[in-house]
Design a protein around this motif. Sequence first.
Motif, PDB file in Angstrom:
ATOM      1  N   GLU A  39       0.971  -4.676   6.464  1.00  0.00           N
ATOM      2  CA  GLU A  39       2.407  -4.425   6.573  1.00  0.00           C
ATOM      3  C   GLU A  39       2.688  -3.043   7.145  1.00  0.00           C
ATOM      4  O   GLU A  39       2.087  -2.061   6.724  1.00  0.00           O
ATOM      5  CB  GLU A  39       3.046  -4.544   5.187  1.00  0.00           C
ATOM      6  CG  GLU A  39       4.542  -4.408   5.211  1.00  0.00           C
ATOM      7  CD  GLU A  39       5.148  -4.501   3.836  1.00  0.00           C
ATOM      8  OE1 GLU A  39       5.674  -5.579   3.512  1.00  0.00           O
ATOM      9  OE2 GLU A  39       5.100  -3.503   3.102  1.00  0.00           O
ATOM     10  N   LEU A  40       3.608  -3.000   8.114  1.00  0.00           N
ATOM     11  CA  LEU A  40       4.016  -1.731   8.723  1.00  0.00           C
ATOM     12  C   LEU A  40       5.533  -1.697   8.864  1.00  0.00           C
ATOM     13  O   LEU A  40       6.167  -2.721   9.088  1.00  0.00           O
ATOM     14  CB  LEU A  40       3.377  -1.555  10.102  1.00  0.00           C
ATOM     15  CG  LEU A  40       1.864  -1.383  10.128  1.00  0.00           C
ATOM     16  CD1 LEU A  40       1.342  -1.493  11.555  1.00  0.00           C
ATOM     17  CD2 LEU A  40       1.474  -0.053   9.511  1.00  0.00           C
ATOM     18  N   CYS A  41       6.059  -0.487   8.766  1.00  0.00           N
ATOM     19  CA  CYS A  41       7.487  -0.257   8.942  1.00  0.00           C
ATOM     20  C   CYS A  41       7.790  -0.091  10.435  1.00  0.00           C
ATOM     21  O   CYS A  41       6.930   0.339  11.203  1.00  0.00           O
ATOM     22  CB  CYS A  41       7.874   1.010   8.180  1.00  0.00           C
ATOM     23  SG  CYS A  41       9.602   1.438   8.325  1.00  0.00           S
ATOM     24  N   VAL A  42       9.017  -0.409  10.809  1.00  0.00           N
ATOM     25  CA  VAL A  42       9.434  -0.238  12.200  1.00  0.00           C
ATOM     26  C   VAL A  42       9.198   1.195  12.658  1.00  0.00           C
ATOM     27  O   VAL A  42       8.727   1.429  13.777  1.00  0.00           O
ATOM     28  CB  VAL A  42      10.923  -0.623  12.375  1.00  0.00           C
ATOM     29  CG1 VAL A  42      11.408  -0.280  13.776  1.00  0.00           C
ATOM     30  CG2 VAL A  42      11.127  -2.088  12.098  1.00  0.00           C
ATOM     31  N   TRP A  77      14.933   0.364   5.298  1.00  0.00           N
ATOM     32  CA  TRP A  77      13.736   0.130   6.110  1.00  0.00           C
ATOM     33  C   TRP A  77      13.354  -1.339   6.127  1.00  0.00           C
ATOM     34  O   TRP A  77      13.464  -2.036   5.134  1.00  0.00           O
ATOM     35  CB  TRP A  77      12.562   0.951   5.571  1.00  0.00           C
ATOM     36  CG  TRP A  77      12.886   2.400   5.474  1.00  0.00           C
ATOM     37  CD1 TRP A  77      13.200   3.082   4.335  1.00  0.00           C
ATOM     38  CD2 TRP A  77      12.979   3.345   6.538  1.00  0.00           C
ATOM     39  NE1 TRP A  77      13.464   4.395   4.641  1.00  0.00           N
ATOM     40  CE2 TRP A  77      13.339   4.585   5.988  1.00  0.00           C
ATOM     41  CE3 TRP A  77      12.779   3.257   7.912  1.00  0.00           C
ATOM     42  CZ2 TRP A  77      13.503   5.731   6.743  1.00  0.00           C
ATOM     43  CZ3 TRP A  77      12.946   4.403   8.677  1.00  0.00           C
ATOM     44  CH2 TRP A  77      13.298   5.610   8.091  1.00  0.00           C
ATOM     45  N   ILE A  78      12.864  -1.781   7.273  1.00  0.00           N
ATOM     46  CA  ILE A  78      12.351  -3.147   7.415  1.00  0.00           C
ATOM     47  C   ILE A  78      10.856  -3.051   7.681  1.00  0.00           C
ATOM     48  O   ILE A  78      10.415  -2.324   8.568  1.00  0.00           O
ATOM     49  CB  ILE A  78      13.027  -3.889   8.584  1.00  0.00           C
ATOM     50  CG1 ILE A  78      14.520  -3.837   8.444  1.00  0.00           C
ATOM     51  CG2 ILE A  78      12.479  -5.300   8.705  1.00  0.00           C
ATOM     52  CD1 ILE A  78      15.223  -5.064   8.061  1.00  0.00           C
ATOM     53  N   HIS A  79      10.103  -3.782   6.884  1.00  0.00           N
ATOM     54  CA  HIS A  79       8.649  -3.815   7.016  1.00  0.00           C
ATOM     55  C   HIS A  79       8.254  -5.182   7.574  1.00  0.00           C
ATOM     56  O   HIS A  79       8.840  -6.200   7.220  1.00  0.00           O
ATOM     57  CB  HIS A  79       7.987  -3.606   5.655  1.00  0.00           C
ATOM     58  CG  HIS A  79       8.331  -2.297   5.041  1.00  0.00           C
ATOM     59  ND1 HIS A  79       7.551  -1.181   5.189  1.00  0.00           N
ATOM     60  CD2 HIS A  79       9.384  -1.911   4.289  1.00  0.00           C
ATOM     61  CE1 HIS A  79       8.097  -0.171   4.545  1.00  0.00           C
ATOM     62  NE2 HIS A  79       9.216  -0.585   3.997  1.00  0.00           N
ATOM     63  N   CYS A 125       9.663   5.490   3.830  1.00  0.00           N
ATOM     64  CA  CYS A 125      10.102   4.118   4.139  1.00  0.00           C
ATOM     65  C   CYS A 125       9.573   3.084   3.158  1.00  0.00           C
ATOM     66  O   CYS A 125       9.378   1.944   3.516  1.00  0.00           O
ATOM     67  CB  CYS A 125       9.751   3.748   5.578  1.00  0.00           C
ATOM     68  SG  CYS A 125       8.002   3.785   5.979  1.00  0.00           S
ATOM     69  N   LYS A 126       9.343   3.461   1.932  1.00  0.00           N
ATOM     70  CA  LYS A 126       8.945   2.493   0.910  1.00  0.00           C
ATOM     71  C   LYS A 126      10.148   1.741   0.523  1.00  0.00           C
ATOM     72  O   LYS A 126      10.515   0.927   0.040  1.00  0.00           O
ATOM     73  CB  LYS A 126       8.336   3.183  -0.292  1.00  0.00           C
ATOM     74  CG  LYS A 126       6.917   3.606  -0.034  1.00  0.00           C
ATOM     75  CD  LYS A 126       6.303   4.133  -1.282  1.00  0.00           C
ATOM     76  CE  LYS A 126       4.873   4.498  -1.038  1.00  0.00           C
ATOM     77  NZ  LYS A 126       4.180   4.946  -2.194  1.00  0.00           N
TER      78      LYS A 126
END
Length: 126
Positions: A39-42, A77-79, A125-126
């Motif tokens: 999983e990664l954030c934008v 944040w969107i992951h 960004c959690k």
Amino acid sequence: MTVASASAAAPVITPVEFMRLLADETRLRALLLLEQKGELCVCELTEALEVSQPKMSRHLAHLRDAGVVETRRAGQWIHYQRCESLPAWARQTLAHLAAELAAEEPYWADSKRIVRAIARNRSECK
């Protein structure tokens, strides 16, 4: 971790549609990073690929709409992560590409930048 897909039932992607998505360099590089890191954030993808946030979001939306990635929202944040319901052939293709291209440019540099981006952004960004 709760993951919400773009729709109730993820679309079934065909090999031709999948290859068309991979044919774009930004989408390919983003998918290979997601394959490596989960999983990664934008914001992490934007920094690692050195692209604008609107460009990254547009490409991720294409991948989400096709059922290749799924999202999780955490505040603002969107992951993103690779959709677990992808057909086995698509998961194997991504795994093979990630392994075989890891030492090639620009993928090697992307891998180095994503480590720095995660270290810099993960707490925010959690």
